[in-house]
Design a protein around this motif. Structure first.
Motif, PDB file in Angstrom:
ATOM      1  N   GLY A 184      40.854 -31.242  61.663  1.00  0.00           N
ATOM      2  CA  GLY A 184      39.804 -30.273  61.390  1.00  0.00           C
ATOM      3  C   GLY A 184      39.115 -29.720  62.603  1.00  0.00           C
ATOM      4  O   GLY A 184      39.704 -29.546  63.677  1.00  0.00           O
ATOM      5  N   ASP A 185      37.805 -29.481  62.436  1.00  0.00           N
ATOM      6  CA  ASP A 185      37.027 -28.756  63.429  1.00  0.00           C
ATOM      7  C   ASP A 185      36.741 -29.559  64.692  1.00  0.00           C
ATOM      8  O   ASP A 185      36.298 -28.995  65.695  1.00  0.00           O
ATOM      9  CB  ASP A 185      35.693 -28.300  62.814  1.00  0.00           C
ATOM     10  N   ALA A 217      41.986 -30.002  56.794  1.00  0.00           N
ATOM     11  CA  ALA A 217      43.330 -30.138  56.235  1.00  0.00           C
ATOM     12  C   ALA A 217      43.666 -31.617  56.085  1.00  0.00           C
ATOM     13  O   ALA A 217      43.395 -32.417  56.989  1.00  0.00           O
ATOM     14  CB  ALA A 217      44.355 -29.460  57.136  1.00  0.00           C
ATOM     15  N   ILE A 218      44.231 -31.990  54.934  1.00  0.00           N
ATOM     16  CA  ILE A 218      44.717 -33.350  54.695  1.00  0.00           C
ATOM     17  C   ILE A 218      46.056 -33.251  53.980  1.00  0.00           C
ATOM     18  O   ILE A 218      46.307 -32.309  53.225  1.00  0.00           O
ATOM     19  CB  ILE A 218      43.726 -34.194  53.869  1.00  0.00           C
ATOM     20  N   ARG A 219      46.923 -34.252  54.201  1.00  0.00           N
ATOM     21  CA  ARG A 219      48.248 -34.184  53.589  1.00  0.00           C
ATOM     22  C   ARG A 219      48.926 -35.560  53.638  1.00  0.00           C
ATOM     23  O   ARG A 219      48.894 -36.237  54.657  1.00  0.00           O
ATOM     24  CB  ARG A 219      49.115 -33.173  54.348  1.00  0.00           C
ATOM     25  N   SER A 277      47.789 -21.577  56.230  1.00  0.00           N
ATOM     26  CA  SER A 277      48.585 -22.508  55.434  1.00  0.00           C
ATOM     27  C   SER A 277      49.926 -22.754  56.091  1.00  0.00           C
ATOM     28  O   SER A 277      50.503 -21.849  56.710  1.00  0.00           O
ATOM     29  CB  SER A 277      48.783 -21.950  54.015  1.00  0.00           C
ATOM     30  N   LEU A 278      50.424 -23.988  55.963  1.00  0.00           N
ATOM     31  CA  LEU A 278      51.746 -24.381  56.455  1.00  0.00           C
ATOM     32  C   LEU A 278      52.475 -25.126  55.350  1.00  0.00           C
ATOM     33  O   LEU A 278      51.890 -25.996  54.697  1.00  0.00           O
ATOM     34  CB  LEU A 278      51.624 -25.319  57.655  1.00  0.00           C
ATOM     35  N   ARG A 329      40.462 -25.667  67.109  1.00  0.00           N
ATOM     36  CA  ARG A 329      40.198 -26.229  65.788  1.00  0.00           C
ATOM     37  C   ARG A 329      41.416 -26.105  64.894  1.00  0.00           C
ATOM     38  O   ARG A 329      42.088 -25.073  64.877  1.00  0.00           O
ATOM     39  CB  ARG A 329      39.008 -25.523  65.146  1.00  0.00           C
ATOM     40  N   VAL A 330      41.687 -27.145  64.131  1.00  0.00           N
ATOM     41  CA  VAL A 330      42.889 -27.201  63.293  1.00  0.00           C
ATOM     42  C   VAL A 330      42.585 -26.623  61.915  1.00  0.00           C
ATOM     43  O   VAL A 330      41.555 -26.927  61.311  1.00  0.00           O
ATOM     44  CB  VAL A 330      43.402 -28.649  63.174  1.00  0.00           C
TER      45      VAL A 330
END
Length: 434
Positions: free
Chosen positions: A82-83, A68-70, A160-161, A106-107
C-alpha cells in the motif's frame, strides 16, 4: 467522452481515504480484511480463531493505508501492500512475514503468478515490478529480496493486475482507459517485452479486472469494470471487445443512484465466481451487488440479479469468492473518515448459493446470510469488523468519501492555460542541476 470540467488545480485532501478490502483463501481456510493500515486475519480451521500476525522487523505491519491484498493460487502465500511503499509477503501456515520488499512509489495493485513463484506489484507511476519467490522459505522470515522492473505504462496509475487462467499473460489496467495484455516471460526478472494486445474501449478509468473461465473454456475471457459504469468482455489474444453491459442502465439503477449527478457511478469491484459464469459487480452507490451472467459460447453479458442488502446501509468496497464453499464474501468500510468518532470501520456480509457449476441465472436465488449463519460466526465478525457498533449515517458518509476519493484520484483533470503554466513554474520534481 465529454470534456472533463476545468479544475482550479487545488490539491484534494480526500484521497487519503482508503476503502476496506477483503480476500479469501482459495480453500476458505482463512479470511483477511484490511481497514487503513490494519490487517485483520481470521483462521476458519476447527472452531475458528483470530490470527496473530508475526513480523520480525519489530515495526508496525504497515505504516499507512493498505491498498492491495491477495492470496496466491495455492493459498500458501498472502501479499499485502500500500501507501507505505512496502510489499509484505506472509506465509499462511504460520502467518509470519517471510519477506518485506520496498517499493519506490506507493503500491496500487498486486498479483501472484499461478505457479506461486512470482509476486508482481504496480505503483502510482505506472510501473509493474516483479519479485522472485523461488528461494523463499516459508519457515524463514525476513528474506532480503529486491523488486525488478518488469514493464510500465506511461506515467499512469495502474489500478488492477491479473494473471490469465493459463498463466501465459499478465493484464494491467490504468486510469487512462487502457488495458494492456503482456506475455508473461519465462524469465520475468529480465523484463516483459512482448505485448500481446491492448483492450481499448472504456471511456473512463478502468477500475478492476477479472477472468471468467470454465472447464470448456479454460483459457478464459477477461471482464473489466470502469468509471464509465460499464462492464466489458474481452478476447485478450486479439484485444477485441466482445460485449458491453451498461450495468447502471440495464439494472434499472440509474434513477436511484445518480440523483441528478452528471457523472456515472463507477464500477468499484468485480468478482468472478470460480467454475461459474456469474460475475458479482459492486457499483459506487448501490446497497448490494449486481450479478451478471456471462454466456461464454455466445460471448455476451447480461443482468442476472440485483441483490439488495436489506435492513442496513451496505455499499460494498470489495468482494471475493471462495473456491470450495460457494460463498461470496463482501466488505463495506473505509479508513481515515474525518469528522466521526469511528474514522475506520468495516462491515462483512456473505451471499451463499454459488456452489453449482451449472447455475441457471434465471432460477438462481442468492441468500444473504445472517451474522449467526456465516462461517466463524460472531468471533469472525469481532475480529474482521471490530466490536464497536457503527451508526448507519457513518456508513453512508464512508460510501460518499470513497466515491469522492476515487474520483479525485482517477478522473483525469483538465486545467486552464494559465493554471498549466503556473503548475509548470511551481512543480517541485525537477532535477537539480549539478
Amino acid at each position: 467522452m465529454e470534456d472533463a470540467p476545468i479544475e482550479d488545480g487545488e490539491n484534494h485532501k480526500d484521497i487519503d481515504v482508503a476503502p476496506a478490502l477483503i480476500s479469501v483463501h482459495p480453500a476458505q481456510e482463512s479470511v483477511a480484511v484490511t481497514v487503513g493500515s490494519e490487517l485483520r486475519v481470521f483462521d476458519l480451521h476447527g472452531g475458528g480463531s483470530a490470527v496473530s500476525l508475526v513480523d520480525d522487523s519489530h515495526g508496525p505491519f504497515h505504516k499507512d493505508s493498505i491498498r492491495a491484498i491477495r492470496y496466491g493460487a495455492n493459498g500458501k502465500v498472502f501479499v499485502s501492500a500500500g501507501d507505505d511503499k512496502l510489499v509484505k509477503i506472509w506465509s499462511t501456515e504460520s502467518w509470519h512475514c517471510i519477506c518485506t520488499v520496498s517499493s519506490e512509489k506507493r503500491v496500487t495493485a498486486v498479483a501472484l503468478s499461478n505457479d506461486g513463484l512470482h509476486v508482481c506489484f504496480a505503483d502510482k507511476f505506472g510501473v509493474v515490478w516483479v519479485v522472485d519467490l523461488d528461494s523463499v522459505d516459508s519457515n524463514q522470515a525476513l528474506v532480503n529480496k529486491k523488486a525488478v522492473q518488469m514493464l510500465a505504462h506511461y506515467c499512469s496509475i495502474i489500478t488492477s493486475l491479473e494473471f490469465s487462467p493459463d498463466g501465459r499473460f499478465i493484464v494491467s489496467a490504468d486510469r487512462d482507459f487502457k488495458i494492456r495484455v503482456t506475455v508473461f516471460p519465462k524469465k520475468p526478472l529480465d523484463g516483459a517485452h512482448e505485448i500481446q494486445s491492448f483492450c481499448l474501449g472504456h471511456t473512463e478509468f478502468v477500475s478492476c479486472l477479472a477472468f471468467v473461465s470454465t472447464s470448456e473454456y479454460p483459457q478464459g475471457f477477461l471482464v473489466s469494470g470502469s468509471g464509465d459504469s460499464t462492464v466489458r468482455l474481452w478476447n485478450i489474444s486479439s484485444g477485441s471487445l466482445l460485449d458491453t453491459c451498461e450495468v447502471e442502465v440495464k439494472a434499472g439503477l440509474l434513477e436511484s443512484n445518480r440523483r441528478g449527478e452528471e457523472c456515472n457511478s463507477a464500477i468499484t469491484d468485480l468478482c468472478t465466481i470460480p467454475d461459474c459464469t456469474m460475475i458479482a459487480v459492486a457499483i459506487q452507490s448501490l446497497q448490494g451487488i449486481v450479478l451478471l451472467s456471462c454466456d461464454l459460447s455466445a460471448r455476451t453479458l447480461s443482468i442476472a440479479k440485483v441483490v439488495s442488502i436489506m435492513g442496513e446501509t451496505f455499499i460494498p468496497t470489495s468482494s471475493r469468492a471462495s473456491f470450495s464453499a460457494g460463498l461470496l464474501w463482501m466488505v463495506a468500510g473505509v479508513s481515515n473518515l474525518r469528522g466521526f468518532d469511528h474514522p475506520s470501520l468495516a462491515r462483512v456480509r456473505i451471499i451463499s448459493g454459488f456452489n453449482k457449476s451449472n447455475l441457471d441465472p434465471q432460477e438462481f436465488e442468492p441468500i444473504v446470510l445472517e451474522d449467526n449463519e456465516i462461517p466463524g460466526g460472531y468471533k469472525l465478525l469481532e475480529k474482521l469488523q471490530g466490536s464497536v457498533a457503527v451508526e448507519e449515517k457513518v456508513f453512508l458518509a464512508a460510501a460518499e468519501a470513497v466515491k469522492t476519493a476515487m474520483s479525485n484520484l482517477l478522473v483525469k483533470k483538465q486545467y486552464s492555460v494559465e493554471k498549466r503554466e503556473f503548475r509548470k513554474r511551481t512543480r517541485n520534481d525537477r532535477k537539480t542541476k549539478q
